[in-house]
Design a protein around this motif. Structure first.
Motif, mmCIF file in Angstrom:
data_model
loop_
_atom_site.group_PDB
_atom_site.id
_atom_site.type_symbol
_atom_site.label_atom_id
_atom_site.label_comp_id
_atom_site.label_asym_id
_atom_site.label_seq_id
_atom_site.Cartn_x
_atom_site.Cartn_y
_atom_site.Cartn_z
ATOM 1 N N UNK A 105 66.437 45.354 -60.682
ATOM 2 C CA UNK A 105 67.573 45.970 -60.006
ATOM 3 C C UNK A 105 68.852 45.197 -60.335
ATOM 4 N N UNK A 106 69.785 45.778 -61.111
ATOM 5 C CA UNK A 106 71.029 45.066 -61.427
ATOM 6 C C UNK A 106 71.831 44.651 -60.205
ATOM 7 N N UNK A 107 71.706 45.386 -59.111
ATOM 8 C CA UNK A 107 72.447 45.036 -57.896
ATOM 9 C C UNK A 107 71.987 43.710 -57.291
ATOM 10 N N UNK A 147 73.440 34.882 -58.283
ATOM 11 C CA UNK A 147 74.643 34.104 -58.581
ATOM 12 C C UNK A 147 75.193 33.426 -57.326
ATOM 13 N N UNK A 148 75.093 34.112 -56.207
ATOM 14 C CA UNK A 148 75.570 33.510 -54.958
ATOM 15 C C UNK A 148 74.781 32.265 -54.617
ATOM 16 N N UNK A 154 83.454 38.274 -57.430
ATOM 17 C CA UNK A 154 84.698 37.865 -58.081
ATOM 18 C C UNK A 154 84.503 37.244 -59.457
ATOM 19 N N UNK A 155 83.283 36.903 -59.847
ATOM 20 C CA UNK A 155 83.057 36.233 -61.119
ATOM 21 C C UNK A 155 83.229 37.206 -62.288
ATOM 22 N N UNK A 158 78.698 47.943 -62.340
ATOM 23 C CA UNK A 158 78.903 48.189 -60.916
ATOM 24 C C UNK A 158 78.451 47.000 -60.075
ATOM 25 N N UNK A 159 77.334 46.382 -60.472
ATOM 26 C CA UNK A 159 76.840 45.224 -59.721
ATOM 27 C C UNK A 159 77.814 44.058 -59.812
#
Length: 339
Positions: free
Chosen positions: A106-108, A114-115, A39-40, A33-34
């Motif tokens: 937290x996976x979110x 990454x950003x 887009x990656x 979900x995260x």
């Protein structure tokens, strides 16, 4: 999101697992979900470190319907460093993310890290900072604060939270480091030695609700020993003679002065055979000479390692006009880059 195994993903997520059966389904779903929020493309490498609670069968079951899930099974329990290295050996993405399987990370927050890598080309590694850590104060948080201060001062890589498993890297940094023993706690220091520019960002942290923590107070002593190893690697790996020889000279100097003084005493007619100072001087000179020889042997071994194994002595990258011309956004004020 469903990344085919034959395609090369943008991101490789590595999660070491040891007896986390109750968390695996939620872990895999929450990571999916995260990653669907950006887009990656991605792959998830779950490295089972010899679990005995049914985690192996659960991972096989989950992977049967998820092409992006790549379970890796170690033959026995080797430890977290070996599990991470097994995952690093198999990553294919240009970014690598690590986190624990206990869902305290937290996976979110993965897209946040990454950003930062996507938008700030000055950064090679983003380390999570559990600013509001949900753990026991005396048994977990206080020892962690002491360890973070000690490691930062010793290695020169100043981070608030060395123990946070949630980290993101550019792939070349991962390719340059190797984990042995229990060096997973010192990955930022190893990355700095490999040329990484490091920053940290605050991430969320949750209390453990399922499973049992694998850490105890006994790890404190192991951390101290590993810290000695890391400091030696960072400062003297390519010049062991300066470490051993320097200490040897510090011993030889007072030992030589002692023996010189006793020689003068002997020439003046005084008996020196039964004086403890004679034994002390001889021991200092002999031990110092052995340390100098050990440094020379270390120098020869380093040259054999680099020359016979064709191992680079440094890491470098060439100037790229197209990437250099692109504007680099300023780093957020809340973070700090370790050059």
């Amino acid at each position: 999101m469903n990344t085919a195994r034959t395609a090369t993903p943008d991101v490789s997520i590595v999660v070491p697992i040891y007896n986390e059966f109750d968390n695996l389904t939620d872990l895999v779903e929450r990571i999916a979900q995260a990653m669907a929020q950006q887009a990656l493309t991605f792959e998830l490498l779950t490295v089972d470190d010899g679990s005995t609670d049914g985690s192996v069968d659960k991972l096989r079951e989950l992977a049967a319907t998820r092409a992006w899930l790549r379970p890796v099974f170690l033959a026995r329990n080797y430890g977290q460093s070996s599990a991470l290295q097994a995952g690093f050996d198999r990553v294919r993405g240009r970014y690598v993310v690590t986190l624990d399987a206990d869902l305290q990370n937290e996976p979110d927050d993965i897209p946040l890290l990454l950003q930062r890598l996507e938008t700030d080309h000055r950064v090679d590694m983003v380390s999570g900072w559990r600013k509001d850590r949900q753990d026991a104060e005396l048994s977990r948080k206080l020892p962690s604060r002491i360890a973070n201060w000690l490691i930062s001062r010793s290695t020169g890589v100043y981070l608030h939270d060395y123990g946070c498993a949630l980290k993101a890297y550019r792939r070349p940094i991962i390719d340059r480091i190797r984990l042995y023993g229990e060096l997973h706690r010192f990955i930022p220091s190893l990355a700095k030695e490999a040329g990484a520019r490091i920053t940290e960002v605050p991430v969320r942290h949750h209390a453990r609700t399922r499973g049992v923590s694998k850490y105890g107070i006994d790890r404190t002593f192991r951390v101290i020993l590993d810290l000695i190893l890391i400091v030696f690697f960072m400062r003297y790996r390519q010049r062991p003679l300066h470490a051993f020889g320097g200490l040897g000279l510090w011993l030889i100097a007072p030992g030589s002065l002692i023996l010189l003084w006793l020689l003068v005493e002997k020439l003046m007619g005084h008996a020196i055979g039964g004086r403890p100072l004679l034994l002390a001087g001889m021991v200092l000179v002999l031990v110092g000479a052995q340390l100098v020889v050990a440094g020379l042997i270390g120098e020869m071994l380093m040259r054999i390692y680099h020359e016979a194994g064709n191992k680079p002595q440094f890491h470098a990258e060439e100037y790229q006009a197209d990437t250099a011309a692109a504007p680099v956004p300023p780093a957020p004020a809340a973070t700090k880059i370790v050059a």
